[in-house]
Design an enzyme around this catalytic site. Structure first.
Site, mmCIF file in Angstrom:
data_model
loop_
_atom_site.group_PDB
_atom_site.id
_atom_site.type_symbol
_atom_site.label_atom_id
_atom_site.label_comp_id
_atom_site.label_asym_id
_atom_site.label_seq_id
_atom_site.Cartn_x
_atom_site.Cartn_y
_atom_site.Cartn_z
ATOM 1 N N PRO A 93 8.053 -11.968 -2.604
ATOM 2 C CA PRO A 93 9.400 -11.995 -3.208
ATOM 3 C C PRO A 93 10.469 -11.487 -2.246
ATOM 4 C CG PRO A 93 7.821 -10.886 -4.668
ATOM 5 C CD PRO A 93 7.135 -11.103 -3.356
ATOM 6 N N GLU A 120 0.268 -5.054 -7.375
ATOM 7 C CA GLU A 120 1.669 -4.640 -7.241
ATOM 8 C C GLU A 120 2.222 -4.901 -5.853
ATOM 9 O OE1 GLU A 120 3.129 -4.567 -10.394
ATOM 10 O OE2 GLU A 120 4.488 -3.552 -9.017
HETATM 11 C C1 9D3 Z 1 6.596 -7.010 -11.507
HETATM 12 C C2 9D3 Z 1 6.109 -6.689 -10.144
HETATM 13 N N1 9D3 Z 1 7.219 -6.459 -9.215
HETATM 14 C C3 9D3 Z 1 7.720 -5.093 -9.358
HETATM 15 C C4 9D3 Z 1 9.206 -5.086 -9.433
HETATM 16 C C5 9D3 Z 1 6.820 -6.648 -7.830
HETATM 17 C C6 9D3 Z 1 6.048 -7.884 -7.578
HETATM 18 C C7 9D3 Z 1 4.818 -7.817 -6.969
HETATM 19 C C8 9D3 Z 1 4.090 -8.966 -6.738
HETATM 20 C C9 9D3 Z 1 6.553 -9.133 -7.911
HETATM 21 C C10 9D3 Z 1 5.817 -10.298 -7.667
HETATM 22 C C11 9D3 Z 1 4.591 -10.193 -7.084
HETATM 23 C C12 9D3 Z 1 3.788 -11.412 -6.805
HETATM 24 N N2 9D3 Z 1 4.613 -12.500 -6.274
HETATM 25 C C13 9D3 Z 1 4.364 -13.085 -5.114
HETATM 26 O O1 9D3 Z 1 3.419 -12.753 -4.447
HETATM 27 C C14 9D3 Z 1 5.279 -14.116 -4.636
HETATM 28 C C15 9D3 Z 1 6.466 -14.665 -5.195
HETATM 29 C C16 9D3 Z 1 7.167 -14.391 -6.419
HETATM 30 O O2 9D3 Z 1 6.784 -13.579 -7.269
HETATM 31 N N3 9D3 Z 1 8.301 -15.092 -6.658
HETATM 32 C C17 9D3 Z 1 8.812 -16.035 -5.815
HETATM 33 N N4 9D3 Z 1 8.207 -16.306 -4.658
HETATM 34 C C18 9D3 Z 1 7.050 -15.617 -4.372
HETATM 35 S S1 9D3 Z 1 6.163 -15.811 -2.977
HETATM 36 C C19 9D3 Z 1 5.024 -14.699 -3.414
#
Ligand code: 9D3
Length: 257
Positions: A93, A120
């Site tokens: 992200p 996470e």
């Molecule tokens: C709710 C979890 N978040 C805390 C604020 C952090 C978080 C950790 C891991 C949010 C997403 C993820 C997993 N997402 C990806 O690995 C990811 C992703 C995405 O979530 N949105 C858009 N592109 C991508 S590329 C990899």
């Protein structure tokens, strides 16, 4: 083209390697997929790939060592196949937003190592030591990097020579030069009338020039309404003709009334 994907969920990638345009191209040997599971590089009985975050807080963090070993194995596999050094891309992200111009530049290369996170997050030391690029699909929350990695592979593989057949290539997508970066026009097929809704008459006329003009105008109108930023981008690139500009200003005037 070869992609090496580091993932706890290799089976998800059957979707790109077996189905549709990318599946066909994979069967034809136009690209290869190698999956590396960090769990296979663990040494403890429980095959642990994650642990609790230092400093506390919710969720688990992916450990450095299994990820690092998986990336080393992928790098070694690529070197042995005679491929040049490659980017190690973390789907994240926090990454740069993936777009068609990134897909186009990747399609000119030999592939990449794509690292998919779960839980996470990933121990920052892995990112600092190995990752050369971070890519995101946009501002929404996925459960992990796998679907993003598949999106990247799909967008890149379909650009490789010979992957799309003539029919599929003739289908001009929203971001190429032929459409001037505009959104596509509406499409219709049989029946001619569906529950009282007729296909636009011009499409049945057989008048090719009129059809092309109608489609261009539909593209301009739908893009102006839904993605005015793309109109601006096309204009900046000099992709809009005097006819296009005239049509757009007539649309504006209609709207102002
Ligand atoms: C709710 C979890 N978040 C805390 C604020 C952090 C978080 C950790 C891991 C949010 C997403 C993820 C997993 N997402 C990806 O690995 C990811 C992703 C995405 O979530 N949105 C858009 N592109 C991508 S590329 C990899």
């Amino acid at each position: 083209m070869r992609f090496d994907v580091v993932t706890l969920f290799g089976a998800m990638f059957d979707a790109v390697s077996e189905l549709g345009v990318t599946g066909r191209a994979h069967a034809q040997g136009r690209w290869a997929l190698h999956r590396w599971n960090p769990r296979d590089f663990t040494v403890d009985v429980h095959r642990t790939v994650d642990d609790r975050p230092y400093g506390g807080g919710p969720g688990m963090v992916m450990r450095v060592e299994p990820l690092e070993k998986a990336v080393r194995a992928a790098l070694e596999g690529r070197a042995k196949a005679g491929l040049p050094e490659t980017e190690v891309i973390l789907l994240s992200p926090q990454g740069r937003r993936f777009d068609q111009s990134i897909a186009q530049s990747m399609a000119r290369g030999s592939g990449a190592i794509l690292v998919c996170g779960r839980y996470e997050g990933i121990d920052q030391r892995f990112i600092d030591r190995w990752v050369t690029q971070e890519l995101s699909l946009g501002d929404f929350v996925l459960s992990g990097g796998e679907i993003a990695a598949m999106a990247v592979m799909d967008a890149v593989v379909r650009l490789l020579p010979g992957v799309l057949n003539d029919d599929e290539s003739a289908v001009q997508d929203s971001f190429n030069e032929h459409l001037s970066g505009l959104l596509d026009c509406p499409h219709y097929t049989r029946p001619e009338v569906y529950e009282g809704e007729a296909v636009p008459e011009v499409l049945l006329s057989g008048h090719h020039a009129n059809i092309l003009r109608w489609r261009r105008r539909q593209s301009l109108a739908v893009t102006l309404r839904k993605r005015p930023d793309l109109i601006e981008a096309a204009r900046a690139r000099g992709w809009l003709s005097r006819d296009d500009e005239k049509f757009l200003s007539d649309l504006q005037r209609e709207d102002d009334r």
